[in-house]
Write a protein that holds these residues in place. Structure first.
Motif, PDB file in Angstrom:
ATOM      1  N   GLY A  53       0.791  -1.218   0.000  1.00  0.00           N
ATOM      2  CA  GLY A  53       0.000   0.000   0.000  1.00  0.00           C
ATOM      3  C   GLY A  53       0.821   1.264   0.000  1.00  0.00           C
ATOM      4  N   VAL A  54       2.058   1.183  -0.514  1.00  0.00           N
ATOM      5  CA  VAL A  54       2.973   2.328  -0.475  1.00  0.00           C
ATOM      6  C   VAL A  54       2.854   3.198  -1.726  1.00  0.00           C
ATOM      7  CG1 VAL A  54       5.395   3.011  -0.428  1.00  0.00           C
ATOM      8  CG2 VAL A  54       4.601   1.140   1.030  1.00  0.00           C
ATOM      9  N   PHE A  55       2.795   2.600  -2.889  1.00  0.00           N
ATOM     10  CA  PHE A  55       2.891   3.340  -4.155  1.00  0.00           C
ATOM     11  C   PHE A  55       1.550   3.470  -4.858  1.00  0.00           C
ATOM     12  CE2 PHE A  55       4.203   3.282  -8.787  1.00  0.00           C
ATOM     13  CZ  PHE A  55       4.696   4.570  -8.809  1.00  0.00           C
ATOM     14  N   GLU A  56       0.868   2.321  -4.990  1.00  0.00           N
ATOM     15  CA  GLU A  56      -0.446   2.257  -5.619  1.00  0.00           C
ATOM     16  C   GLU A  56      -0.419   2.824  -7.041  1.00  0.00           C
ATOM     17  OE1 GLU A  56      -3.351   3.931  -2.968  1.00  0.00           O
ATOM     18  OE2 GLU A  56      -3.160   2.270  -1.553  1.00  0.00           O
ATOM     19  N   GLY A  57       0.470   2.258  -7.842  1.00  0.00           N
ATOM     20  CA  GLY A  57       0.583   2.659  -9.240  1.00  0.00           C
ATOM     21  C   GLY A  57       1.068   1.497 -10.075  1.00  0.00           C
ATOM     22  N   ARG A  58       0.719   1.503 -11.363  1.00  0.00           N
ATOM     23  CA  ARG A  58       1.115   0.415 -12.246  1.00  0.00           C
ATOM     24  C   ARG A  58       1.983   0.939 -13.388  1.00  0.00           C
ATOM     25  NH1 ARG A  58      -3.366  -3.548 -13.904  1.00  0.00           N
ATOM     26  NH2 ARG A  58      -1.805  -5.161 -13.480  1.00  0.00           N
ATOM     27  N   ILE A  59       2.446   0.020 -14.207  1.00  0.00           N
ATOM     28  CA  ILE A  59       3.462   0.307 -15.213  1.00  0.00           C
ATOM     29  C   ILE A  59       2.923   0.025 -16.608  1.00  0.00           C
ATOM     30  CG2 ILE A  59       5.793  -0.262 -15.995  1.00  0.00           C
ATOM     31  CD1 ILE A  59       6.262  -1.443 -13.137  1.00  0.00           C
ATOM     32  N   VAL A  60       3.066   1.016 -17.502  1.00  0.00           N
ATOM     33  CA  VAL A  60       2.836   0.801 -18.931  1.00  0.00           C
ATOM     34  C   VAL A  60       4.186   0.457 -19.543  1.00  0.00           C
ATOM     35  CG1 VAL A  60       1.894   1.737 -21.066  1.00  0.00           C
ATOM     36  CG2 VAL A  60       1.115   2.636 -18.869  1.00  0.00           C
ATOM     37  N   ASN A  98       3.791 -11.267  -9.774  1.00  0.00           N
ATOM     38  CA  ASN A  98       3.951  -9.840 -10.018  1.00  0.00           C
ATOM     39  C   ASN A  98       2.743  -9.310 -10.782  1.00  0.00           C
ATOM     40  OD1 ASN A  98       4.813  -7.287 -11.317  1.00  0.00           O
ATOM     41  ND2 ASN A  98       6.787  -7.787 -10.415  1.00  0.00           N
ATOM     42  N   ALA A  99       2.096  -8.287 -10.196  1.00  0.00           N
ATOM     43  CA  ALA A  99       0.916  -7.681 -10.815  1.00  0.00           C
ATOM     44  C   ALA A  99       1.125  -6.196 -11.065  1.00  0.00           C
ATOM     45  CB  ALA A  99      -0.302  -7.901  -9.915  1.00  0.00           C
ATOM     46  N   SER A 100       2.387  -5.800 -11.301  1.00  0.00           N
ATOM     47  CA  SER A 100       2.696  -4.365 -11.430  1.00  0.00           C
ATOM     48  C   SER A 100       2.423  -3.807 -12.819  1.00  0.00           C
ATOM     49  CB  SER A 100       4.168  -4.115 -11.071  1.00  0.00           C
ATOM     50  OG  SER A 100       5.020  -4.740 -12.014  1.00  0.00           O
ATOM     51  N   VAL A 101       2.366  -4.664 -13.836  1.00  0.00           N
ATOM     52  CA  VAL A 101       2.250  -4.201 -15.228  1.00  0.00           C
ATOM     53  C   VAL A 101       0.786  -4.130 -15.629  1.00  0.00           C
ATOM     54  CG1 VAL A 101       2.830  -4.699 -17.632  1.00  0.00           C
ATOM     55  CG2 VAL A 101       4.511  -5.150 -15.814  1.00  0.00           C
ATOM     56  N   SER A 102       0.371  -2.969 -16.108  1.00  0.00           N
ATOM     57  CA  SER A 102      -1.020  -2.796 -16.540  1.00  0.00           C
ATOM     58  C   SER A 102      -1.218  -3.242 -17.986  1.00  0.00           C
ATOM     59  CB  SER A 102      -1.440  -1.336 -16.385  1.00  0.00           C
ATOM     60  OG  SER A 102      -0.600  -0.495 -17.163  1.00  0.00           O
ATOM     61  N   ARG A 103      -0.258  -2.930 -18.845  1.00  0.00           N
ATOM     62  CA  ARG A 103      -0.353  -3.305 -20.259  1.00  0.00           C
ATOM     63  C   ARG A 103       1.017  -3.211 -20.897  1.00  0.00           C
ATOM     64  NH1 ARG A 103      -2.732   2.068 -23.162  1.00  0.00           N
ATOM     65  NH2 ARG A 103      -2.248   3.550 -21.502  1.00  0.00           N
ATOM     66  N   VAL A 104       1.174  -3.902 -22.027  1.00  0.00           N
ATOM     67  CA  VAL A 104       2.419  -3.884 -22.790  1.00  0.00           C
ATOM     68  C   VAL A 104       2.083  -3.462 -24.211  1.00  0.00           C
ATOM     69  CG1 VAL A 104       4.389  -5.224 -23.612  1.00  0.00           C
ATOM     70  CG2 VAL A 104       3.401  -5.717 -21.361  1.00  0.00           C
ATOM     71  N   LEU A 105       2.732  -2.397 -24.678  1.00  0.00           N
ATOM     72  CA  LEU A 105       2.470  -1.830 -25.997  1.00  0.00           C
ATOM     73  C   LEU A 105       3.664  -2.079 -26.924  1.00  0.00           C
ATOM     74  CD1 LEU A 105       1.006   1.620 -24.841  1.00  0.00           C
ATOM     75  CD2 LEU A 105      -0.278  -0.434 -25.498  1.00  0.00           C
ATOM     76  N   GLN A 106       3.385  -2.517 -28.131  1.00  0.00           N
ATOM     77  CA  GLN A 106       4.437  -2.708 -29.124  1.00  0.00           C
ATOM     78  C   GLN A 106       4.697  -1.356 -29.787  1.00  0.00           C
ATOM     79  OE1 GLN A 106       5.717  -2.885 -32.251  1.00  0.00           O
ATOM     80  NE2 GLN A 106       7.343  -4.271 -31.593  1.00  0.00           N
ATOM     81  N   SER A 107       5.925  -0.885 -29.695  1.00  0.00           N
ATOM     82  CA  SER A 107       6.199   0.506 -30.059  1.00  0.00           C
ATOM     83  C   SER A 107       5.874   0.813 -31.524  1.00  0.00           C
ATOM     84  CB  SER A 107       7.663   0.859 -29.773  1.00  0.00           C
ATOM     85  OG  SER A 107       8.542   0.068 -30.546  1.00  0.00           O
TER      86      SER A 107
END
Length: 497
Positions: A53-60, A98-107
């Motif tokens: 409960g420290v950051f509460e943010g995800r990663i694109v 690990n549940a930190s990644v919200s989505r992965v985009l192909q550049s």
């Protein structure tokens, strides 16, 4: 048939550590790179903080290499981090989802989505690991499609952010490259600004880059072997399949040069005291260079020539385990302890890491550019040790002699040199191989060879021949290695103290 790891599956596992609310956290980080180091270090720390409960943010995540993102999509971007190894002398074996990644985009295929991601006010951090060659200047025009280089992509992202928010203050990013380049943040900033000039971008935008974005130097350290060989067996134990499964060692370090603003934005640092934000990361870089890398360079030729093949095998061998402990604790550590406050604990961590039975770090791969590494990592340690104690670090002298023996060629073919370990041939992958081959061919005695090598200014940052007794100590060891052979010499009574 096992269920694939995904959101539905994991939320039905009460002991998974993954709460449904994590999937509703806003995107706060844009990450360039899907590699195992980022997933095993940076994303691990973000996930750990979220669960506390420290950051509460995800990663694109932006996948810059060719290939699709289907494996991530199929698993709702979840993956297993398997922590295995030695920590404080004890075996560690832990599985983390690990549940930190919200989505992965192909550049290339989803570049507009990458740009739209930075329209989110909560997204304030950019992290990258595009390998060392990723932070290089490429003169390219920024257009509608994804730029080829990482600095080009970053410049396009910054311009999108600037335009969307109208250049307002406090809309910039904390940008943390993790590529293994000294002063990686400073270098990346210089390249981005140079590329902005090449693209004739507005002066106000370049001023915004300067004033509203923080480019942080950083140092990362964690061995992430990646997908294990026995994955099928591990999946059976876990009860699900996971094509993104990675193994990591227990140790980690992420040191970032920053201030109070850096800590506020990267608030996930508070979840693990091995992520450090400090005014200078020089002490952490120094301790890694001298203790971890330096001990490798000092020990590996001796270990390899004695018949060992991996670092783990060294730690199972009585003599080489003793050698590593002496070099690290009694020869390197005293020379940096005053300037690197965490060096003592880091030294113990390094010994644990070397003893990790789950990592097969091949000695022959560590010998790549051995002489240049000896210069960069150990010459200063040698001089510091002598300046402080007025005597020589005996085990490092032996390691230096073993390096000379390792670089003795048995044959040359088309400019490539090969040595012999018993009857086994090995490649000498060293840019200075021809110099050492010339010395071995020219001089018939170890004393003359060592004297010339030590004084060769092409090889060393300082004249090693001027260190009292150094050439004589190396000569004595080299003569012993030549006379007795490596295995017998290191077990002579005078070498076992």
């Amino acid at each position: 048939m096992l269920q694939i790891l995904n959101k539905e599956f994991i939320l039905n596992q009460p002991d998974s550590g993954v709460d449904e609310k994590i999937f509703r956290f806003p995107e706060k980080i844009l990450q360039f790179g899907t590699g195992v180091l980022l997933r095993g270090l940076v994303d691990y720390l973000v996930d750990k903080a979220n669960k506390q409960g420290v950051f509460e943010g995800r990663i694109v995540v932006v996948k810059s290499t060719d290939g699709d993102t289907a494996e991530f999509t199929a698993q709702d971007n979840l993956y297993t981090t398997h922590i295995t190894g030695i920590t404080q002398g004890e075996l560690m074996d832990q599985v983390v989802i690990n549940a930190s990644v919200s989505r992965v985009l192909q550049s290339n295929a989803e570049w507009r989505e990458v740009l739209r991601a930075v329209h989110q006010p909560a997204l304030q951090t950019i992290i990258s690991n595009t390998t060392e060659v990723g932070i290089q200047y490429v003169a390219e025009k920024i257009g509608e499609t994804a730029p080829a280089s990482f600095p080009g992509k970053l410049l396009a992202v910054l311009k999108e952010r600037y335009d969307f928010f109208g250049g307002r203050a406090s809309t910039g990013f904390v940008i943390v490259p993790t590529e293994l380049v000294v002063d990686n943040g400073r270098l990346l900033k210089e390249i981005v600004l140079k590329l902005a000039v090449y693209n004739d971008m507005p002066a106000a935008f370049m001023q915004w880059i300067e004033n509203d974005n923080q480019f942080c130097n950083s140092l990362v350290d964690r061995i992430v072997p990646g997908k294990p060989r026995n994955l099928t067996e591990l999946e059976q134990q876990a009860g699900y399949t996971d094509k993104l499964w990675i193994d990591v060692e227990p140790f980690l370090l992420w040191a970032i040069e920053g201030d109070a603003h850096t800590r506020a934005v990267l608030s996930f640092y508070a979840a693990d005291d091995r992520m450090l934000i400090a005014p200078s990361i020089t002490p952490f870089r120094e301790q890694k260079l001298r203790i971890l890398n330096g001990s490798h360079t000092a020990a590996v030729p001796l270990a390899f020539l004695s018949g060992l093949n991996t670092v783990y095998e060294c730690m199972q061998d009585d003599y080489m385990r003793h050698f590593f402990r002496e070099v690290i604790l009694h020869e390197i550590l005293p020379t940096i302890a005053a300037s690197c406050p965490q060096a003592a604990s880091f030294a113990q961590d390094v010994l644990d890491r070397f003893a990790n039975p789950f990592i097969a770090h091949k000695l022959i791969s560590i010998t790549f550019q051995e002489s240049s590494k000896m210069n960069a990592r150990n010459v200063r340690t040698l001089t510091r040790y002598f300046e402080r104690f007025k005597t020589l670090p005996e085990y490092m002298c032996l390691g230096f002699a073993a390096m000379l023996l390792f670089l003795r060629p048995a044959r040359e073919e088309n400019g490539k040199y090969f040595g012999l370990r018993g009857t086994e041939e090995y490649a000498i992958t060293d840019d200075n191989a021809a110099i050492f081959a010339g010395y071995w061919e020219q001089f018939t005695t170890a004393a003359k060879l060592v004297k010339q090598v030590c004084a060769d200014e092409r090889l060393w940052e300082s004249d090693l021949a001027t260190i009292p007794g150094f050439a004589a100590a190396v000569t004595a060891h080299l003569e012993g290695l030549l006379q007795h052979g490596v295995q017998q010499y290191v077990h002579l009574p005078q070498q076992k103290n």
